[in-house]
Write an enzyme that holds these catalytic residues in place. Structure first.
Site, PDB file in Angstrom:
ATOM      1  N   ASN A   1      54.848  47.566  27.161  1.00 54.43           N
ATOM      2  CA  ASN A   1      55.661  47.473  28.389  1.00 54.43           C
ATOM      3  C   ASN A   1      56.961  46.712  28.131  1.00 54.43           C
ATOM      4  O   ASN A   1      58.017  47.058  28.659  1.00 54.43           O
ATOM      5  CB  ASN A   1      54.874  46.751  29.491  1.00 54.43           C
ATOM      6  CG  ASN A   1      53.806  47.643  30.108  1.00 54.43           C
ATOM      7  OD1 ASN A   1      53.619  48.774  29.667  1.00 54.43           O
ATOM      8  ND2 ASN A   1      53.128  47.139  31.119  1.00 54.43           N
ATOM      9  N   GLU A   2      56.868  45.659  27.294  1.00 59.56           N
ATOM     10  CA  GLU A   2      58.079  44.861  27.025  1.00 59.56           C
ATOM     11  C   GLU A   2      59.126  45.718  26.299  1.00 59.56           C
ATOM     12  O   GLU A   2      60.319  45.645  26.594  1.00 59.56           O
ATOM     13  CB  GLU A   2      57.735  43.628  26.160  1.00 59.56           C
ATOM     14  CG  GLU A   2      56.888  42.570  26.867  1.00 59.56           C
ATOM     15  CD  GLU A   2      55.440  42.997  27.055  1.00 59.56           C
ATOM     16  OE1 GLU A   2      54.909  43.743  26.205  1.00 59.56           O
ATOM     17  OE2 GLU A   2      54.824  42.596  28.074  1.00 59.56           O
TER      18      GLU A   2
ATOM     19  N   GLN B   1      49.085  60.700  14.370  1.00 58.91           N
ATOM     20  CA  GLN B   1      50.412  60.096  14.170  1.00 58.91           C
ATOM     21  C   GLN B   1      50.255  58.824  13.349  1.00 58.91           C
ATOM     22  O   GLN B   1      49.606  57.874  13.786  1.00 58.91           O
ATOM     23  CB  GLN B   1      50.997  59.764  15.547  1.00 58.91           C
ATOM     24  CG  GLN B   1      52.307  59.021  15.511  1.00 58.91           C
ATOM     25  CD  GLN B   1      52.537  58.229  16.796  1.00 58.91           C
ATOM     26  OE1 GLN B   1      51.619  58.022  17.590  1.00 58.91           O
ATOM     27  NE2 GLN B   1      53.747  57.766  16.997  1.00 58.91           N
TER      28      GLN B   1
ATOM     29  N   SER C   1      45.138  56.886  16.089  1.00 59.46           N
ATOM     30  CA  SER C   1      44.185  57.550  16.997  1.00 59.46           C
ATOM     31  C   SER C   1      43.726  58.862  16.388  1.00 59.46           C
ATOM     32  O   SER C   1      44.553  59.668  15.940  1.00 59.46           O
ATOM     33  CB  SER C   1      44.838  57.841  18.349  1.00 59.46           C
ATOM     34  OG  SER C   1      45.357  56.673  18.914  1.00 59.46           O
TER      35      SER C   1
ATOM     36  N   TYR D   1      52.171  56.024  12.191  1.00 59.82           N
ATOM     37  CA  TYR D   1      53.373  55.190  12.296  1.00 59.82           C
ATOM     38  C   TYR D   1      53.037  53.705  12.064  1.00 59.82           C
ATOM     39  O   TYR D   1      53.528  53.086  11.136  1.00 59.82           O
ATOM     40  CB  TYR D   1      53.979  55.296  13.708  1.00 59.82           C
ATOM     41  CG  TYR D   1      54.966  56.403  13.930  1.00 59.82           C
ATOM     42  CD1 TYR D   1      54.885  57.619  13.270  1.00 59.82           C
ATOM     43  CD2 TYR D   1      55.993  56.236  14.858  1.00 59.82           C
ATOM     44  CE1 TYR D   1      55.802  58.623  13.517  1.00 59.82           C
ATOM     45  CE2 TYR D   1      56.911  57.231  15.108  1.00 59.82           C
ATOM     46  CZ  TYR D   1      56.811  58.431  14.444  1.00 59.82           C
ATOM     47  OH  TYR D   1      57.725  59.418  14.708  1.00 59.82           O
ATOM     48  N   SER D   2      52.208  53.145  12.969  1.00 61.26           N
ATOM     49  CA  SER D   2      52.008  51.694  13.005  1.00 61.26           C
ATOM     50  C   SER D   2      51.348  51.186  11.733  1.00 61.26           C
ATOM     51  O   SER D   2      50.506  51.864  11.132  1.00 61.26           O
ATOM     52  CB  SER D   2      51.125  51.311  14.192  1.00 61.26           C
ATOM     53  OG  SER D   2      51.671  51.802  15.382  1.00 61.26           O
TER      54      SER D   2
ATOM     55  N   GLU E   1      56.468  61.164  22.650  1.00 60.97           N
ATOM     56  CA  GLU E   1      55.211  60.452  22.892  1.00 60.97           C
ATOM     57  C   GLU E   1      55.226  59.830  24.287  1.00 60.97           C
ATOM     58  O   GLU E   1      54.279  59.956  25.053  1.00 60.97           O
ATOM     59  CB  GLU E   1      55.017  59.358  21.838  1.00 60.97           C
ATOM     60  CG  GLU E   1      53.794  58.485  22.121  1.00 60.97           C
ATOM     61  CD  GLU E   1      53.434  57.553  20.973  1.00 60.97           C
ATOM     62  OE1 GLU E   1      54.301  57.263  20.136  1.00 60.97           O
ATOM     63  OE2 GLU E   1      52.273  57.112  20.940  1.00 60.97           O
TER      64      GLU E   1
HETATM   65  C1  FAD Z   1      45.184  53.037  22.527  1.00 64.62           C
HETATM   66  C2  FAD Z   1      46.185  52.925  21.412  1.00 64.62           C
HETATM   67  C3  FAD Z   1      46.410  54.022  20.602  1.00 64.62           C
HETATM   68  C4  FAD Z   1      47.338  53.928  19.556  1.00 64.62           C
HETATM   69  N1  FAD Z   1      47.500  55.021  18.759  1.00 64.62           N
HETATM   70  C5  FAD Z   1      48.395  54.963  17.730  1.00 64.62           C
HETATM   71  C6  FAD Z   1      48.551  56.085  16.847  1.00 64.62           C
HETATM   72  O1  FAD Z   1      47.897  57.110  16.999  1.00 64.62           O
HETATM   73  N2  FAD Z   1      49.416  55.973  15.821  1.00 64.62           N
HETATM   74  C7  FAD Z   1      50.181  54.861  15.612  1.00 64.62           C
HETATM   75  O2  FAD Z   1      50.980  54.853  14.683  1.00 64.62           O
HETATM   76  N3  FAD Z   1      50.035  53.761  16.412  1.00 64.62           N
HETATM   77  C8  FAD Z   1      49.161  53.789  17.466  1.00 64.62           C
HETATM   78  N4  FAD Z   1      48.997  52.694  18.283  1.00 64.62           N
HETATM   79  C9  FAD Z   1      49.729  51.479  17.970  1.00 64.62           C
HETATM   80  C10 FAD Z   1      50.838  51.137  18.939  1.00 64.62           C
HETATM   81  O3  FAD Z   1      51.938  51.990  18.783  1.00 64.62           O
HETATM   82  C11 FAD Z   1      51.228  49.664  18.667  1.00 64.62           C
HETATM   83  O4  FAD Z   1      50.085  48.870  18.966  1.00 64.62           O
HETATM   84  C12 FAD Z   1      52.375  49.222  19.538  1.00 64.62           C
HETATM   85  O5  FAD Z   1      53.572  49.844  19.145  1.00 64.62           O
HETATM   86  C13 FAD Z   1      52.585  47.690  19.465  1.00 64.62           C
HETATM   87  O6  FAD Z   1      52.640  47.240  18.150  1.00 64.62           O
HETATM   88  P1  FAD Z   1      51.722  46.015  17.669  1.00 64.62           P
HETATM   89  O7  FAD Z   1      50.327  46.266  18.110  1.00 64.62           O
HETATM   90  O8  FAD Z   1      51.989  45.806  16.232  1.00 64.62           O
HETATM   91  O9  FAD Z   1      52.247  44.767  18.516  1.00 64.62           O
HETATM   92  P2  FAD Z   1      53.512  43.851  18.190  1.00 64.62           P
HETATM   93  O10 FAD Z   1      54.697  44.722  17.915  1.00 64.62           O
HETATM   94  O11 FAD Z   1      53.142  42.851  17.161  1.00 64.62           O
HETATM   95  O12 FAD Z   1      53.763  43.145  19.591  1.00 64.62           O
HETATM   96  C14 FAD Z   1      53.037  41.983  20.004  1.00 64.62           C
HETATM   97  C15 FAD Z   1      53.612  41.510  21.327  1.00 64.62           C
HETATM   98  O13 FAD Z   1      55.003  41.160  21.177  1.00 64.62           O
HETATM   99  C16 FAD Z   1      55.801  41.867  22.115  1.00 64.62           C
HETATM  100  N5  FAD Z   1      57.084  42.215  21.502  1.00 64.62           N
HETATM  101  C17 FAD Z   1      57.281  42.701  20.244  1.00 64.62           C
HETATM  102  N6  FAD Z   1      58.607  42.948  20.048  1.00 64.62           N
HETATM  103  C18 FAD Z   1      59.236  42.637  21.205  1.00 64.62           C
HETATM  104  C19 FAD Z   1      60.602  42.689  21.642  1.00 64.62           C
HETATM  105  N7  FAD Z   1      61.564  43.133  20.822  1.00 64.62           N
HETATM  106  N8  FAD Z   1      60.880  42.298  22.915  1.00 64.62           N
HETATM  107  C20 FAD Z   1      59.911  41.860  23.758  1.00 64.62           C
HETATM  108  N9  FAD Z   1      58.604  41.768  23.392  1.00 64.62           N
HETATM  109  C21 FAD Z   1      58.259  42.167  22.152  1.00 64.62           C
HETATM  110  C22 FAD Z   1      55.017  43.112  22.427  1.00 64.62           C
HETATM  111  O14 FAD Z   1      55.378  43.635  23.693  1.00 64.62           O
HETATM  112  C23 FAD Z   1      53.574  42.604  22.411  1.00 64.62           C
HETATM  113  O15 FAD Z   1      53.259  42.012  23.642  1.00 64.62           O
HETATM  114  C24 FAD Z   1      48.071  52.745  19.333  1.00 64.62           C
HETATM  115  C25 FAD Z   1      47.847  51.636  20.164  1.00 64.62           C
HETATM  116  C26 FAD Z   1      46.908  51.711  21.196  1.00 64.62           C
HETATM  117  C27 FAD Z   1      46.684  50.521  22.066  1.00 64.62           C
END
Ligand code: FAD
Length: 420
Positions: A385-386, A142, A177, A144-145, A260
């Site tokens: 979680n948030e 996937q 992943s 996305y990120s 997902e």
């Molecule tokens: C084990 C693992 C596997 C993954 N696999 C994939 C994958 O296969 N493909 C893929 O595309 N992505 C993948 N990801 C990425 C994952 O989807 C993102 O890490 C996740 O969506 C959070 O985005 P970020 O890391 O950019 O954090 P950020 O969005 O920068 O967030 C940072 C902090 O701010 C908080 N925050 C952000 N916005 C808000 C809000 N509106 N309200 C309250 N709090 C907020 C968050 O909760 C977090 O604590 C994976 C992540 C992990 C840990």
């Protein structure tokens, strides 16, 4: 054995239930290893990306599962599934709980990509991809990120520009992943920067061996390297690989995210070390089973995993009744992440010093420390979680939506993610 004794509510006649359970038992005994045989309480986890031999084992197992009529149990027959009920799936899961099933590499493909292709794919896309995807001969990821688009994934900057019968893709994804062993991926990319950010995104099926796609594995706090940075440099994707219509990708992306959360949260697994059963064994082995604080912790973990199981049943029943996954996926995902944290904290409390330092040949300690180190991933992957609490607040409790001042502005006028 006949499978025609099911009702639309998803219940299973007792005779059918017994026969199905025996079929599952026979298959698992012949094709899978019991957790106890693998010494699961003490097995060290490999820190390296999945080896070719492990991937082959997964492919063999998934093909055998499909041949035995035990894969995609609740999927419609015409899509390659068994057309059975959520109760059949639960029976299979009950039997499978004692076994180590080598299907982790399919979590994304089967839990997210397959339902998306089933729902939004053209007949050609379904015919081309679903059989291999379900059978496990092709692995999916996937995409996305991005470095500047995680929780707010609609801020993604990867561009896809139409050029004749192809799209040319440039940009970077992260945390992908399994990209290093995947054959295909589902990509979201920006196709119209003039449109507001949610309305200029499209979804594509990508052959991961396309020229111009490179990946670099990332090492995690656990020492493992399961996910990757993925770079697109003038990578050409056939226009026939567009899923849905151009610029309607956000709707599809949200549907995939719902799947997902359901796949992660409703798998009934919870913590990576297997829930309360190994914790009870650990408490017995270390003479702490009568400690009232430990007992309270065990009861808490057991209660939470039972609730998760019920949430999972509810979701699967709703799916079987034809309802798309809703915010209950967020409930399940959040419940799983909290359970992972609670149970790994309890594990390390019971294991004591042995969970923090151990002889190299004595792997039991590494197991508990790995579960602590991997617990934060549950609270991030698939939406933090948030973010899940925000969705539950808005969509279950009816609280006001978060203000979004950038929702209606053209994407090109925004300063997003890495541009801020
Ligand atoms: C084990 C693992 C596997 C993954 N696999 C994939 C994958 O296969 N493909 C893929 O595309 N992505 C993948 N990801 C990425 C994952 O989807 C993102 O890490 C996740 O969506 C959070 O985005 P970020 O890391 O950019 O954090 P950020 O969005 O920068 O967030 C940072 C902090 O701010 C908080 N925050 C952000 N916005 C808000 C809000 N509106 N309200 C309250 N709090 C907020 C968050 O909760 C977090 O604590 C994976 C992540 C992990 C840990």
């Amino acid at each position: 054995m006949t499978m025609t004794t099911t009702t639309s509510q998803g219940s299973v006649a007792p005779a059918d239930e017994g026969a199905f359970r025996r079929r599952a038992q026979d298959f698992l005994a012949a094709n899978a290893q019991r957790k106890a045989e693998r010494g699961q309480d003490s097995a060290p986890r490999s820190l390296e990306p999945e080896s070719a031999a492990e991937i082959e084992e997964s492919k063999r197992f998934q093909a055998a599962l499909m041949d035995a009529g035990l894969g995609f149990i609740t999927w419609p027959r015409e899509a390659g599934g068994q057309g059975l009920t959520g109760r059949h799936l639960e029976i299979f899961n009950e039997e499978a709980a004692a076994y180590e099933l080598p299907i982790g590499i399919y979590q994304i493909g089967h839990g997210m990509c397959a339902p998306t292709i089933l729902e939004f794919g053209t007949p050609e896309q379904r015919a081309t991809h679903l059989p291999d995807l379900l059978r496990g001969s092709r692995i999916w990821c996937q995409l996305y990120s991005e470095p500047g688009a995680g929780s707010d994934v609609a801020s993604l900057q990867t561009r896809a520009v139409r050029d004749g019968d192809e799209y040319v893709v440039n940009g970077q994804k992260v945390w992908t992943s399994g990209a290093h062993y995947s054959d295909f991926g589902i990509l979201i990319a920006r196709t119209d920067p003039e449109a507001p950010k949610h309305r200029g995104i499209s979804m594509f099926i990508v052959d991961m061996r396309t020229a111009g796609i490179e990946f670099r594995p990332l090492r995690q706090i656990t020492g493992e390297a399961n996910f990757n940075e993925v770079f697109f440099t003038d990578a050409r994707i056939p226009a026939a690989n567009l899923l849905g219509t151009e610029n309607d990708g956000w709707r599809l992306a949200v549907a995939l995210l719902m799947n997902e959360r359901v796949a992660i949260g409703a798998a009934g697994e919870g913590p990576s070390h297997g829930g309360s059963a190994p914790l009870i064994r650990l408490a017995r082995a270390t003479g702490q089973i009568d400690d009232p604080v430990v007992r309270q912790g065990l009861a808490d973990v057991y209660t939470r995993e039972t609730i998760m199981r019920f949430i999972g049943l509810r979701i699967r029943a709703a799916q079987k009744a034809g309802r798309a996954p809703g915010p209950e996926g967020s409930l399940a995902k959040l419940a799983g992440a909290v359970l992972a944290r609670r149970s790994s904290d309890l594990a390390i409390r019971i294991a004591g010093a042995a969970g923090q330092a151990w002889d190299s040949e004595e792997a039991a300690g590494s197991r508990w420390s790995m579960s602590v180190l991997s617990a934060p991933a549950h609270a991030i992957a698939g939406g933090t979680n948030e973010i899940q609490r925000g969705i539950i607040g808005e969509r279950v409790l009816g609280l006001p939506k978060e203000p979004a001042v950038d929702r209606d502005l053209p994407f090109k006028d925004l300063r997003v993610g890495t541009e801020r």
